[in-house]
Design a protein around this motif. Structure first.
Motif, PDB file in Angstrom:
ATOM      1  N   HIS A  83       0.901  -1.281  -0.036  1.00 25.62           N
ATOM      2  CA  HIS A  83       0.081   0.021  -0.029  1.00 25.62           C
ATOM      3  C   HIS A  83       0.872   1.240  -0.009  1.00 25.62           C
ATOM      4  N   PRO A  84       1.298   1.458  -1.103  1.00 30.85           N
ATOM      5  CA  PRO A  84       2.401   2.791  -1.389  1.00 30.85           C
ATOM      6  C   PRO A  84       1.646   4.091  -0.823  1.00 30.85           C
ATOM      7  N   ARG A  85       2.469   4.719  -0.109  1.00 30.37           N
ATOM      8  CA  ARG A  85       2.071   6.094   0.544  1.00 30.37           C
ATOM      9  C   ARG A  85       2.992   7.073  -0.345  1.00 30.37           C
ATOM     10  N   PRO A  86       2.680   7.887  -0.978  1.00 29.61           N
ATOM     11  CA  PRO A  86       3.320   8.695  -1.757  1.00 29.61           C
ATOM     12  C   PRO A  86       3.655  10.082  -0.733  1.00 29.61           C
ATOM     13  N   PHE A  87       4.602  10.467  -0.965  1.00 31.66           N
ATOM     14  CA  PHE A  87       5.429  11.429  -0.274  1.00 31.66           C
ATOM     15  C   PHE A  87       5.959  12.493  -1.133  1.00 31.66           C
ATOM     16  N   THR A  88       5.911  13.861  -0.993  1.00 37.34           N
ATOM     17  CA  THR A  88       6.572  14.859  -1.798  1.00 37.34           C
ATOM     18  C   THR A  88       7.690  15.571  -1.149  1.00 37.34           C
ATOM     19  N   ARG A  89       8.696  15.649  -1.964  1.00 38.52           N
ATOM     20  CA  ARG A  89       9.941  16.444  -1.371  1.00 38.52           C
ATOM     21  C   ARG A  89      10.593  17.323  -2.505  1.00 38.52           C
ATOM     22  N   GLN A  90      10.731  18.673  -2.390  1.00 37.12           N
ATOM     23  CA  GLN A  90      11.220  19.680  -3.236  1.00 37.12           C
ATOM     24  C   GLN A  90      10.401  19.564  -4.626  1.00 37.12           C
ATOM     25  N   GLY A  91       8.905  19.478  -4.447  1.00 41.33           N
ATOM     26  CA  GLY A  91       7.990  19.338  -5.420  1.00 41.33           C
ATOM     27  C   GLY A  91       7.978  18.262  -6.171  1.00 41.33           C
ATOM     28  N   LYS A  92       8.602  17.204  -5.938  1.00 45.14           N
ATOM     29  CA  LYS A  92       8.685  15.899  -6.620  1.00 45.14           C
ATOM     30  C   LYS A  92       7.676  14.836  -5.965  1.00 45.14           C
ATOM     31  N   THR A  93       6.918  14.233  -6.554  1.00 50.67           N
ATOM     32  CA  THR A  93       6.277  13.129  -5.672  1.00 50.67           C
ATOM     33  C   THR A  93       7.123  11.857  -6.084  1.00 50.67           C
ATOM     34  N   TRP A  94       6.966  11.050  -4.786  1.00 51.96           N
ATOM     35  CA  TRP A  94       7.632   9.843  -4.902  1.00 51.96           C
ATOM     36  C   TRP A  94       6.614   8.631  -4.211  1.00 51.96           C
ATOM     37  N   VAL A  95       6.524   7.649  -4.936  1.00 53.75           N
ATOM     38  CA  VAL A  95       5.760   6.552  -4.641  1.00 53.75           C
ATOM     39  C   VAL A  95       6.680   5.250  -4.301  1.00 53.75           C
ATOM     40  N   PRO A  96       6.719   4.960  -2.843  1.00 58.78           N
ATOM     41  CA  PRO A  96       7.676   3.819  -2.852  1.00 58.78           C
ATOM     42  C   PRO A  96       6.947   2.398  -3.142  1.00 58.78           C
ATOM     43  N   LEU A  97       7.655   1.717  -3.853  1.00 60.73           N
ATOM     44  CA  LEU A  97       7.182   0.453  -4.550  1.00 60.73           C
ATOM     45  C   LEU A  97       7.721  -0.710  -3.673  1.00 60.73           C
ATOM     46  N   THR A  98       8.541  -0.632  -2.954  1.00 64.37           N
ATOM     47  CA  THR A  98       9.103  -1.668  -1.959  1.00 64.37           C
ATOM     48  C   THR A  98       8.755  -1.141  -0.474  1.00 64.37           C
ATOM     49  N   ARG A  99       8.585  -2.201   0.427  1.00 62.08           N
ATOM     50  CA  ARG A  99       8.365  -1.847   1.854  1.00 62.08           C
ATOM     51  C   ARG A  99       9.569  -2.337   2.678  1.00 62.08           C
ATOM     52  N   HIS A 100      10.514  -3.063   2.125  1.00 65.75           N
ATOM     53  CA  HIS A 100      11.407  -3.562   2.945  1.00 65.75           C
ATOM     54  C   HIS A 100      12.851  -2.459   2.827  1.00 65.75           C
ATOM     55  N   LEU A 101      13.547  -2.258   3.887  1.00 59.09           N
ATOM     56  CA  LEU A 101      14.534  -1.335   4.214  1.00 59.09           C
ATOM     57  C   LEU A 101      15.939  -2.018   3.663  1.00 59.09           C
ATOM     58  N   GLY A 102      16.127  -3.123   3.383  1.00 62.30           N
ATOM     59  CA  GLY A 102      17.427  -3.538   2.855  1.00 62.30           C
ATOM     60  C   GLY A 102      17.385  -3.996   1.462  1.00 62.30           C
ATOM     61  N   GLY A 103      18.683  -4.033   0.888  1.00 66.37           N
ATOM     62  CA  GLY A 103      18.736  -4.403  -0.513  1.00 66.37           C
ATOM     63  C   GLY A 103      18.340  -3.476  -1.591  1.00 66.37           C
ATOM     64  N   MET A 104      17.551  -3.834  -2.573  1.00 67.00           N
ATOM     65  CA  MET A 104      17.231  -2.657  -3.654  1.00 67.00           C
ATOM     66  C   MET A 104      15.841  -2.069  -3.163  1.00 67.00           C
ATOM     67  N   HIS A 105      15.687  -0.927  -3.330  1.00 67.51           N
ATOM     68  CA  HIS A 105      14.531   0.167  -3.379  1.00 67.51           C
ATOM     69  C   HIS A 105      14.059   0.440  -4.537  1.00 67.51           C
ATOM     70  N   ALA A 106      12.864   0.433  -4.930  1.00 66.48           N
ATOM     71  CA  ALA A 106      12.217   0.897  -5.884  1.00 66.48           C
ATOM     72  C   ALA A 106      11.059   1.874  -5.547  1.00 66.48           C
ATOM     73  N   TYR A 107      11.032   2.872  -6.554  1.00 65.51           N
ATOM     74  CA  TYR A 107      10.400   4.292  -6.734  1.00 65.51           C
ATOM     75  C   TYR A 107       9.779   4.417  -7.880  1.00 65.51           C
ATOM     76  N   LYS A 108       8.518   5.063  -7.774  1.00 67.24           N
ATOM     77  CA  LYS A 108       8.172   5.720  -8.943  1.00 67.24           C
ATOM     78  C   LYS A 108       8.174   7.239  -8.591  1.00 67.24           C
ATOM     79  N   GLN A 109       8.710   7.867  -9.628  1.00 70.34           N
ATOM     80  CA  GLN A 109       8.816   9.389  -9.316  1.00 70.34           C
ATOM     81  C   GLN A 109       7.912  10.299 -10.287  1.00 70.34           C
ATOM     82  N   VAL A 110       7.236  11.301 -10.037  1.00 66.08           N
ATOM     83  CA  VAL A 110       6.392  12.297 -10.911  1.00 66.08           C
ATOM     84  C   VAL A 110       7.277  13.431 -10.710  1.00 66.08           C
TER      85      VAL A 110
END
Length: 199
Positions: A83-110
């Protein structure tokens, strides 16, 4: 949850905090400014020398853009859906696509239309440990990588060592959407291809 179990959960927060900060490519000093938590406290929290309290965890979860239960490693509920929870940083929207903290991280960015990029101003560059892979879904993405400026369009991908100074900007007239895979320890994307038939 027993007191011992709670203590173990809190002790494991340190590596998660360090992994999240590395994934964002930010420093302890910058995180201290964002959260109001002293530099020495942040350092002790990451090294496990200090157990975090809600006073620490709430601003850290907000700064890193993750839910509190993910930050403390709450037990999984058995639901495989993310259940991704988008967040905004410096006007850019990030949608986390992974919920684990180790290894690879995946994001969709707008990224919205960037007036500075269209006027020829290069995006701010940063460098940090890790490796990144990008895939543009729509729009035009300016990747300022070292001394090179590359414009990626829908369907194009790029990969690079994040120790090379890099920055991103929208190079088009519409929002640009892209996927970003990031490995804080330098993990690379492994693409499997069907072997060529022998003749």
């Amino acid at each position: 949850m027993s007191d011992d179990d709670l203590s173990q959960v809190l002790t494991a927060v340190g590596p998660r905090l360090r992994a999240l900060r590395s994934a964002r490519g930010t420093t302890l000093a910058r995180l201290s400014e964002e959260t109001g938590i002293s530099l020495s406290t942040l350092s002790r929290l990451e090294s496990g020398q200090r157990e975090p309290t809600l006073k620490h965890l709430l601003p850290l979860a907000r700064a890193h853009g993750v839910p509190l239960d993910e930050l403390v490693g709450a037990p999984a509920t058995g639901d495989p859906r993310i259940h991704p929870r988008p967040f905004t940083r410096q006007g850019k929207t990030w949608v986390p696509l992974t919920r684990h903290l180790g290894g690879m991280h995946a994001y969709k960015q707008v990224m919205p239309v960037d007036k500075d990029a269209r006027s020829g101003t290069r995006p701010e560059q940063r460098s940090h440990e890790g490796y990144e892979w990008l895939y543009v879904l729509s729009g035009r993405l300016l990747l300022a990588l070292g001394e090179h400026d590359l414009v990626l369009t829908a369907g194009e991908a790029a990969e690079f060592d994040t120790r090379t100074p890099h920055g991103f900007a929208n190079a088009g007239d519409h929002p640009v959407e892209f996927l970003a895979l990031y490995g804080a320890q330098g993990e690379r994307v492994h693409v499997r291809v069907r072997p060529t038939a022998r003749t």
